[in-house]
Design a protein around this motif. Structure first.
Motif, PDB file in Angstrom:
ATOM      1  N   GLY A 183      41.329  25.467   8.572  1.00 31.98           N
ATOM      2  CA  GLY A 183      40.762  25.837   7.274  1.00 31.98           C
ATOM      3  C   GLY A 183      39.941  27.109   7.395  1.00 31.98           C
ATOM      4  N   ALA A 184      39.695  27.746   6.246  1.00 31.98           N
ATOM      5  CA  ALA A 184      38.778  28.887   6.138  1.00 31.98           C
ATOM      6  C   ALA A 184      39.188  30.112   6.968  1.00 31.98           C
ATOM      7  N   ILE A 185      40.489  30.253   7.224  1.00 34.58           N
ATOM      8  CA  ILE A 185      40.943  31.475   7.902  1.00 34.58           C
ATOM      9  C   ILE A 185      41.969  32.211   7.069  1.00 34.58           C
ATOM     10  N   SER A 186      42.315  31.635   5.918  1.00 31.17           N
ATOM     11  CA  SER A 186      43.408  32.168   5.126  1.00 31.17           C
ATOM     12  C   SER A 186      43.114  31.799   3.672  1.00 31.17           C
ATOM     13  N   SER A 187      43.997  32.155   2.751  1.00 33.62           N
ATOM     14  CA  SER A 187      43.719  31.817   1.348  1.00 33.62           C
ATOM     15  C   SER A 187      44.102  30.385   1.012  1.00 33.62           C
ATOM     16  N   SER A 188      44.736  29.696   1.961  1.00 30.94           N
ATOM     17  CA  SER A 188      45.025  28.260   1.772  1.00 30.94           C
ATOM     18  C   SER A 188      44.869  27.592   3.139  1.00 30.94           C
ATOM     19  N   PRO A 189      44.670  26.267   3.176  1.00 32.51           N
ATOM     20  CA  PRO A 189      44.627  25.592   4.468  1.00 32.51           C
ATOM     21  C   PRO A 189      45.965  25.787   5.183  1.00 32.51           C
ATOM     22  N   VAL A 190      45.918  25.932   6.533  1.00 34.15           N
ATOM     23  CA  VAL A 190      47.141  26.207   7.302  1.00 34.15           C
ATOM     24  C   VAL A 190      47.533  24.952   8.096  1.00 34.15           C
ATOM     25  N   LEU A 191      48.660  24.364   7.706  1.00 31.60           N
ATOM     26  CA  LEU A 191      49.168  23.169   8.398  1.00 31.60           C
ATOM     27  C   LEU A 191      50.007  23.633   9.589  1.00 31.60           C
ATOM     28  N   CYS A 192      49.563  23.297  10.804  1.00 31.48           N
ATOM     29  CA  CYS A 192      50.232  23.800  12.014  1.00 31.48           C
ATOM     30  C   CYS A 192      51.301  22.805  12.473  1.00 31.48           C
ATOM     31  N   ASN A 193      52.476  22.858  11.848  1.00 31.71           N
ATOM     32  CA  ASN A 193      53.547  21.911  12.200  1.00 31.71           C
ATOM     33  C   ASN A 193      54.043  22.128  13.625  1.00 31.71           C
ATOM     34  N   ASP A 194      53.980  23.370  14.119  1.00 29.01           N
ATOM     35  CA  ASP A 194      54.445  23.642  15.483  1.00 29.01           C
ATOM     36  C   ASP A 194      53.553  22.936  16.512  1.00 29.01           C
ATOM     37  N   VAL A 195      52.267  22.859  16.213  1.00 28.80           N
ATOM     38  CA  VAL A 195      51.349  22.165  17.128  1.00 28.80           C
ATOM     39  C   VAL A 195      51.651  20.663  17.111  1.00 28.80           C
ATOM     40  N   ALA A 196      51.870  20.121  15.913  1.00 27.48           N
ATOM     41  CA  ALA A 196      52.193  18.686  15.818  1.00 27.48           C
ATOM     42  C   ALA A 196      53.455  18.381  16.611  1.00 27.48           C
ATOM     43  N   ALA A 197      54.472  19.235  16.468  1.00 30.19           N
ATOM     44  CA  ALA A 197      55.740  19.003  17.180  1.00 30.19           C
ATOM     45  C   ALA A 197      55.528  19.037  18.693  1.00 30.19           C
ATOM     46  N   LEU A 198      54.635  19.902  19.142  1.00 30.09           N
ATOM     47  CA  LEU A 198      54.352  19.994  20.579  1.00 30.09           C
ATOM     48  C   LEU A 198      53.674  18.717  21.091  1.00 30.09           C
ATOM     49  N   LEU A 199      52.790  18.143  20.271  1.00 32.61           N
ATOM     50  CA  LEU A 199      52.032  16.969  20.718  1.00 32.61           C
ATOM     51  C   LEU A 199      52.867  15.697  20.721  1.00 32.61           C
ATOM     52  N   ILE A 200      53.761  15.576  19.717  1.00 28.29           N
ATOM     53  CA  ILE A 200      54.497  14.315  19.541  1.00 28.29           C
ATOM     54  C   ILE A 200      55.421  14.048  20.737  1.00 28.29           C
ATOM     55  N   GLY A 201      55.312  12.821  21.246  1.00 19.50           N
ATOM     56  CA  GLY A 201      56.143  12.424  22.398  1.00 19.50           C
ATOM     57  C   GLY A 201      55.459  12.665  23.735  1.00 19.50           C
ATOM     58  N   ASN A 202      54.240  13.189  23.697  1.00 19.15           N
ATOM     59  CA  ASN A 202      53.524  13.496  24.948  1.00 19.15           C
ATOM     60  C   ASN A 202      52.150  12.843  24.976  1.00 19.15           C
ATOM     61  N   ARG A 203      51.602  12.717  26.169  1.00 18.99           N
ATOM     62  CA  ARG A 203      50.220  12.274  26.315  1.00 18.99           C
ATOM     63  C   ARG A 203      49.304  13.491  26.259  1.00 18.99           C
ATOM     64  N   LEU A 204      48.062  13.286  25.813  1.00 13.54           N
ATOM     65  CA  LEU A 204      47.138  14.420  25.639  1.00 13.54           C
ATOM     66  C   LEU A 204      46.519  14.822  26.976  1.00 13.54           C
ATOM     67  N   SER A 205      47.296  15.476  27.817  1.00 12.98           N
ATOM     68  CA  SER A 205      46.763  15.975  29.091  1.00 12.98           C
ATOM     69  C   SER A 205      45.976  17.257  28.820  1.00 12.98           C
ATOM     70  N   ASP A 206      45.181  17.677  29.797  1.00 16.70           N
ATOM     71  CA  ASP A 206      44.440  18.941  29.636  1.00 16.70           C
ATOM     72  C   ASP A 206      45.398  20.103  29.401  1.00 16.70           C
ATOM     73  N   ASP A 207      46.523  20.105  30.149  1.00 14.61           N
ATOM     74  CA  ASP A 207      47.482  21.214  30.011  1.00 14.61           C
ATOM     75  C   ASP A 207      48.076  21.254  28.597  1.00 14.61           C
ATOM     76  N   LEU A 208      48.434  20.053  28.090  1.00 15.61           N
ATOM     77  CA  LEU A 208      49.039  20.003  26.749  1.00 15.61           C
ATOM     78  C   LEU A 208      48.029  20.475  25.697  1.00 15.61           C
ATOM     79  N   ILE A 209      46.792  20.023  25.834  1.00 15.92           N
ATOM     80  CA  ILE A 209      45.754  20.422  24.869  1.00 15.92           C
ATOM     81  C   ILE A 209      45.560  21.942  24.910  1.00 15.92           C
ATOM     82  N   GLU A 210      45.571  22.490  26.122  1.00 12.91           N
ATOM     83  CA  GLU A 210      45.387  23.948  26.252  1.00 12.91           C
ATOM     84  C   GLU A 210      46.526  24.697  25.556  1.00 12.91           C
ATOM     85  N   GLU A 211      47.746  24.214  25.764  1.00 11.11           N
ATOM     86  CA  GLU A 211      48.904  24.878  25.148  1.00 11.11           C
ATOM     87  C   GLU A 211      48.850  24.745  23.620  1.00 11.11           C
ATOM     88  N   ALA A 212      48.476  23.538  23.151  1.00 13.23           N
ATOM     89  CA  ALA A 212      48.393  23.304  21.696  1.00 13.23           C
ATOM     90  C   ALA A 212      47.326  24.201  21.077  1.00 13.23           C
TER      91      ALA A 212
END
Ligand SMILES: Cc1cc2nc3c(=O)[nH]c(=O)nc-3n(C[C@H](O)[C@H](O)[C@H](O)COP(=O)(O)OP(=O)(O)OC[C@H]3O[C@@H](n4cnc5c(N)ncnc54)[C@H](O)[C@@H]3O)c2cc1C
Ligand code: SF4
Length: 358
Positions: free
Chosen positions: A258-287
């Protein structure tokens, strides 16, 4: 002292009555809920409706109802949200976002509907009439140039609602009611990436309620960057929600900036990266790096764009770590004091955010 312009005033008792008056009066009429955003803007002549239609006598808009999830009337105040234990426990991102809007006094009056429809903000526009006249106005109102991006033919004013990113992450829908009928849309569809025409809501429509899905087993969080911890609009926000299985693998996820653009930005690419994986430090860093690439703020709020852009990566990291179950209290406390480190003010003049929700 700045005075309000003249206007006609209606105070309908029902939603249908309000919708009929709105249809009858046309686009020169404006709805008013708490008035905490609209009235200062009218004083600065940023908005000059001929008619105000007050929503605060409509009892139906003030209800919080159970269903498969929760139904929140648009007239529910932000203080009502903060006081609601169901929201605090099951829809935490919304509760955290509402808790950080403005001050307690403003939250007692400010409504959820008003927060979702709150005007976009820009340093060149949120000024007195005389100030704006001196620069020959701008595209958002009465002018031809965007002073934040002079080669651009659109307005880049910033979506500054706290509750919208949180509710989008939670998968909320909104019901819009007009004299001629009604429709329900996903909340993200209410917004348009244009600082001047930032809502897809039609002039005759009233935002009547927010519908939250049950979200059983989802966890959510909201992180807000602002200059003054005690009271300020967001200059960057991160809302994240996810559902993991018993083994910790992410099954569903949503992340919104939020608050970086004229509308809220839904990051579908980040969601796709997270789904199917565990939240490791590496995954969080990449996301976080991926989400950070979506943050392209302009130089039109009270903090430098480079700093807001840079803060996206750590803020997404903190949000995801918190959803993993890490204790992020220190980071939340440090974030509340960010303004001082940004402007090199002495430590003693830091504002602390006592209400910063954990
Ligand atoms: C000092 C200060 C600090 C603030 N800080 C923040 C902050 O940190 N975060 C933040 O998000 N906001 C902030 N605000 C802005 C504002 O107070 C909130 O966004 C508030 O929630 C707006 O709600 P309201 O009911 O007062 O809206 P109003 O001022 O009544 O209305 C705002 C807009 O929404 C429209 N509207 C209202 N209700 C409806 C409806 N049901 N259907 C369709 N349109 C509707 C109105 O026509 C108007 O255009 C701040 C304001 C001030 C003065
Ligand atoms: S972004 Fe440009 S057009 Fe929009 S309010 Fe600011 S200066 Fe005006």
């Amino acid at each position: 002292m700045m005075r309000l312009p003249d206007f006609r005033y209606y105070a309908p008792q029902t939603l249908q009555e309000a919708a009929n008056i709105l249809a009858d009066q046309g686009p020169t009429a404006s709805l008013i809920a708490g008035g905490t955003d609209l009235l200062p803007k009218m004083k600065r002549r940023q908005q000059e409706p001929e008619t105000l239609i007050a929503l605060n006598n409509i009892r139906q808009l003030k209800e919080i109802g159970n269903g498969p999830g929760l139904r929140l009337g648009a007239g529910v105040t932000l203080s009502d949200i903060v006081a609601d234990q169901r929201l605090e426990e099951d829809h935490r991102a919304l509760w955290q976002a509402a808790s950080q809007v403005a001050t307690p006094q403003l939250r007692n009056t400010a409504t959820l509907g008003g927060n979702l429809c709150v005007d976009t903000r820009c340093t060149y526009h949120d000024q007195s009439f005389e100030w704006r006249k001196a620069i020959d106005f701008c595209i958002k109102q009465d002018g031809e140039t965007c002073w934040a991006a002079p080669t651009s033919d659109r307005c880049w004013a910033v979506s500054s609602t706290d509750s919208a990113p949180a509710l989008i992450a939670l998968g909320a829908e909104v019901r819009l009611v007009a004299a001629s009928g009604e429709r329900t849309v996903p909340l993200e569809a209410l917004y348009r990436d244009d600082g001047a025409l930032y809502l897809t809501r039609q002039p005759e429509e009233i935002l009547a309620e927010v519908i939250l899905p049950s979200n059983a087993k989802w966890r959510s969080t909201y992180w807000k960057l602002r200059r003054r911890g005690a009271c300020d609009f967001p200059i960057l926000s991160v809302a994240a929600a996810l559902r993991s299985d018993a083994g910790g693998t992410v099954r569903e996820a949503r992340l919104v900036l939020g608050a970086i653009s004229s509308s809220p930005v839904l990051c579908n690419d980040v969601a796709a990266l997270l789904i199917g994986n565990r939240l490791s430090d590496d995954l969080i860093e990449e996301a976080a790096r991926l989400a950070g690439a979506s943050a392209r703020p302009k130089e039109n709020t009270d903090a430098p764009a480079y700093w807001r852009r840079r803060m996206a990566v750590p803020m997404v990291t903190w949000a995801l770590k918190e959803l993993r179950g890490d204790d992020m209290c220190d980071e939340r406390r440090r974030l509340a004091g960010q303004a001082a480190s940004m402007s090199h003010e002495p430590q003693s003049s830091q504002t602390t955010n006592e209400e910063n929700p954990k």
